[in-house]
Design an enzyme around this catalytic site. Structure first.
Site, PDB file in Angstrom:
ATOM      1  N   PHE A  31      35.892 -35.646  38.014  1.00  0.00           N
ATOM      2  CA  PHE A  31      34.880 -36.532  38.595  1.00  0.00           C
ATOM      3  C   PHE A  31      33.779 -35.741  39.300  1.00  0.00           C
ATOM      4  O   PHE A  31      32.599 -36.024  39.140  1.00  0.00           O
ATOM      5  CB  PHE A  31      35.535 -37.493  39.597  1.00  0.00           C
ATOM      6  CG  PHE A  31      36.306 -38.587  38.937  1.00  0.00           C
ATOM      7  CD1 PHE A  31      35.640 -39.632  38.319  1.00  0.00           C
ATOM      8  CD2 PHE A  31      37.691 -38.586  38.917  1.00  0.00           C
ATOM      9  CE1 PHE A  31      36.340 -40.660  37.699  1.00  0.00           C
ATOM     10  CE2 PHE A  31      38.403 -39.606  38.312  1.00  0.00           C
ATOM     11  CZ  PHE A  31      37.724 -40.644  37.699  1.00  0.00           C
ATOM     12  N   GLU A  36      52.424 -47.644  40.907  1.00  0.00           N
ATOM     13  CA  GLU A  36      51.952 -48.055  39.575  1.00  0.00           C
ATOM     14  C   GLU A  36      52.963 -47.672  38.489  1.00  0.00           C
ATOM     15  O   GLU A  36      53.265 -48.466  37.595  1.00  0.00           O
ATOM     16  CB  GLU A  36      50.571 -47.432  39.305  1.00  0.00           C
ATOM     17  CG  GLU A  36      49.503 -48.107  40.146  1.00  0.00           C
ATOM     18  CD  GLU A  36      48.145 -47.401  40.183  1.00  0.00           C
ATOM     19  OE1 GLU A  36      47.173 -48.051  40.562  1.00  0.00           O
ATOM     20  OE2 GLU A  36      48.061 -46.209  39.848  1.00  0.00           O
ATOM     21  N   GLN A  43      35.931 -41.437  44.334  1.00  0.00           N
ATOM     22  CA  GLN A  43      34.625 -41.623  44.976  1.00  0.00           C
ATOM     23  C   GLN A  43      34.218 -40.421  45.821  1.00  0.00           C
ATOM     24  O   GLN A  43      33.047 -40.053  45.860  1.00  0.00           O
ATOM     25  CB  GLN A  43      34.640 -42.886  45.855  1.00  0.00           C
ATOM     26  CG  GLN A  43      34.281 -44.144  45.080  1.00  0.00           C
ATOM     27  CD  GLN A  43      32.926 -44.052  44.382  1.00  0.00           C
ATOM     28  OE1 GLN A  43      31.973 -43.467  44.892  1.00  0.00           O
ATOM     29  NE2 GLN A  43      32.835 -44.585  43.180  1.00  0.00           N
TER      30      GLN A  43
END
Ligand SMILES: Cc1cc2nc3c(=O)[nH]c(=O)nc-3n(C[C@H](O)[C@H](O)[C@H](O)COP(=O)(O)OP(=O)(O)OC[C@H]3O[C@@H](n4cnc5c(N)ncnc54)[C@H](O)[C@@H]3O)c2cc1C
Length: 494
Positions: A19, A179, A329
């Site tokens: 990212f 998850e 982010q």
């Protein structure tokens, strides 16, 4: 030496295609610079959806587009495949290796976004029996281990062995652990139901275990409790205050809060308990005044540069900045900030004039199962946080993650896979190959052979510069001319 085989433009080297690295490279697309992105994989990886690859919902290609293709239209960017072994701050050179080939890439500015690895808290030998969840290799291997355990149980007529094979333990009750546990439970209960003759997959035991006293600690007590309740409804056993002290092929040893130990017999285990920043941080610390935190992250200055090196930035999971979590982010915003700081420098702004990096917290989410997720969304301009869970949070999770997947085709393929996986009991990606199952052992052996060869070799392998690489090695060049010759095609960068 000029980085771009004759070009005298400012040369930015970006380490990592995750990212942080991909955002930084993309952000420099219109700048008067040449960019070389060096990464150890040929793809960008959307890590938040790795658990869906491991549990057969989507295919690996959907979350791992080739960086070379993503950047095809970006004329000033080149991609070099290699494992960065050393950053020479004095010579301003990055040394990377691809097999036996060593390449030196000089830089004017450097953005380091090499992310983090799984941490076993000093017990690295655990990795052999409990792989982490950081790479495509990890996810495919885990898929092989989960499905392989069911296959072995089907062939066994020993109840104790069957029970061991049908016990799945996820270590670490953070978002990835939650998850994974939810999806292993759902796969056993829905996808595999009725597909075996000698075993009942719905009887598989899924254990989510953590040394901490809560599930999803970063998301607060309320959401953690909701997530735990939902998992328990699905049959997941939650064991908290339980620390893994030993681990082998057949099971794990757990130490309780009161000091007693117990054993869980289980073949398939997955580790999602901790992360340690890339060792490139300690490489920087060895040569400069850089300090690291306990997770090996670099304590950067307010402008994300390192002490004494205003042209060297560390972003993403490698940086330690108060209030910035190790999330996508943080890396995206850090990569963008560093790229802008370099551009501003070229426009004549001094490092002292840089405004400090400011993180915009857009919230956190975790899915639990189909139709259930938890989300925490800060209200901009206030200290308030909206906490939500259930179907709405799940839809929000799907939508947001779809936006961040790179490439239209990947988004479309993922949407189709999701429709199939969430509206039927089936999953379309249940392939397991021998390579997936045995890859870790084979790669480990290869690495041992390779390092033995290197140690035995008295003569050091001379490094190849990017210009040499152009000439005779086939390693991608950074020259503008090469890039101009590249065929035009639709970029997949989002
Ligand atoms: C399973 C999982 C689930 C996650 N879920 C979420 C989520 O739901 N939401 C969220 O916001 N965040 C999530 N995260 C965290 C998020 O993915 C990371 O914070 C983010 O990827 C960090 O970006 P980065 O660029 O710093 O590092 P990465 O994305 O990890 O990229 C690092 C890059 O550096 C390369 N590299 C590493 N070492 C070297 C080297 N020595 N030489 C060359 N290249 C190197 C790697 O190949 C890679 O390209 C999750 C992470 C994982 C593992």
């Amino acid at each position: 030496m000029s980085p771009a085989g004759g070009s005298h433009r400012h040369h930015v080297v970006v380490i990592g295609s995750g990212f942080g690295g991909l955002t930084a490279t993309h952000e420099l697309r219109s700048a008067d610079v040449d960019v070389t992105m060096i990464a150890r994989t040929t793809h960008h990886l959307f890590q938040p959806m790795l658990y869906q690859v491991a549990t057969g919902i989507i295919s690996e290609g959907e979350i791992a587009p080739a960086t070379r293709v993503v950047l095809r239209k970006q004329r000033n960017a080149a991609v070099v495949l290699g494992d960065v072994e050393h950053i020479d701050l004095q010579r301003q050179v990055v040394k990377s290796r691809l097999l036996e080939r060593v390449t030196e890439t000089p830089y004017d500015s450097l953005i380091i976004a090499a992310g983090a690895n799984q941490s076993y808290f000093g017990n690295d030998h655990f990795a052999e029996f409990a792989p982490g969840m950081k790479t495509i290799d990890d996810a495919l291997e885990l898929r092989g281990r989960i499905l392989g355990a069911f296959e072995q149980a089907e062939l066994s007529d020993d109840p104790a062995e069957q029970a061991r094979l049908l016990t799945f333990v996820v270590i670490g009750a953070g978002p990835t652990g939650v998850e994974l546990a939810g999806q292993i439970a759902e796969m056993s209960d829905k996808t595999l139901k009725g597909t075996f003759h000698n075993i009942d997959p719905t009887k598989a035991r899924v254990i989510l275990l953590d040394a901490a006293p809560a599930v999803l600690p970063p998301m607060g007590q309320k959401l953690g409790k909701k997530a735990a309740e939902r998992l328990e409804e699905m049959g997941v056993e939650i064991q908290l205050n339980a620390m893994v002290v030993d681990l082998d092929y057949d099971g794990i040893t757990v130490k309780e809060k009161d000091g007693t130990t117990r054993r869980i017999e289980c073949q398939c285990k997955v580790w999602s308990a901790g992360v340690a920043a890339s060792p490139l941080g300690s490489d920087l610390a060895d040569q400069s005044d850089v300090e690291l935190d306990r997770a090996g992250r670099v304590k950067v200055l307010p402008d994300l540069s390192i002490p004494g090196q205003p042209n060297v930035f560390v972003v993403g999971d490698m940086m330690a900045v108060d209030g910035v979590p190790g999330q996508a982010q943080g890396a995206i915003q850090g990569g963008r900030y560093a790229a802008k700081a370099i551009e501003a420098g070229l426009a004549g702004k001094s490092p002292q004039e840089r405004a400090p990096f400011k993180y915009w917290d857009k919230g956190s989410m975790a899915t639990i199962s189909r139709f259930a997720a938890v989300a925490q969304i800060p209200i901009p301009g206030t200290k308030k946080v909206i906490e939500t869970e259930g179907f709405l949070a799940w839809i929000g999770w799907l939508f947001l993650h779809l936006i961040y997947i790179v490439g239209f085709r990947n988004r479309l393929a993922t949407t189709i896979d999701w429709l199939f996986a969430f509206s039927t009991p089936n999953r379309s990606q249940l392939v397991v190959t021998e390579q997936q199952v045995y890859a870790r052992t084979a790669l480990g052996q290869l690495q041992q052979i390779s390092s033995r060869r290197r140690n035995a070799d008295a003569v050091e392998i001379p490094p190849v510069t990017t210009a040499d690489a152009d000439r005779d090695t086939g390693v991608e060049s950074t020259t503008t001319a090469d890039k101009d010759d590249a065929p035009d095609a639709e970029t997949q960068a989002s």
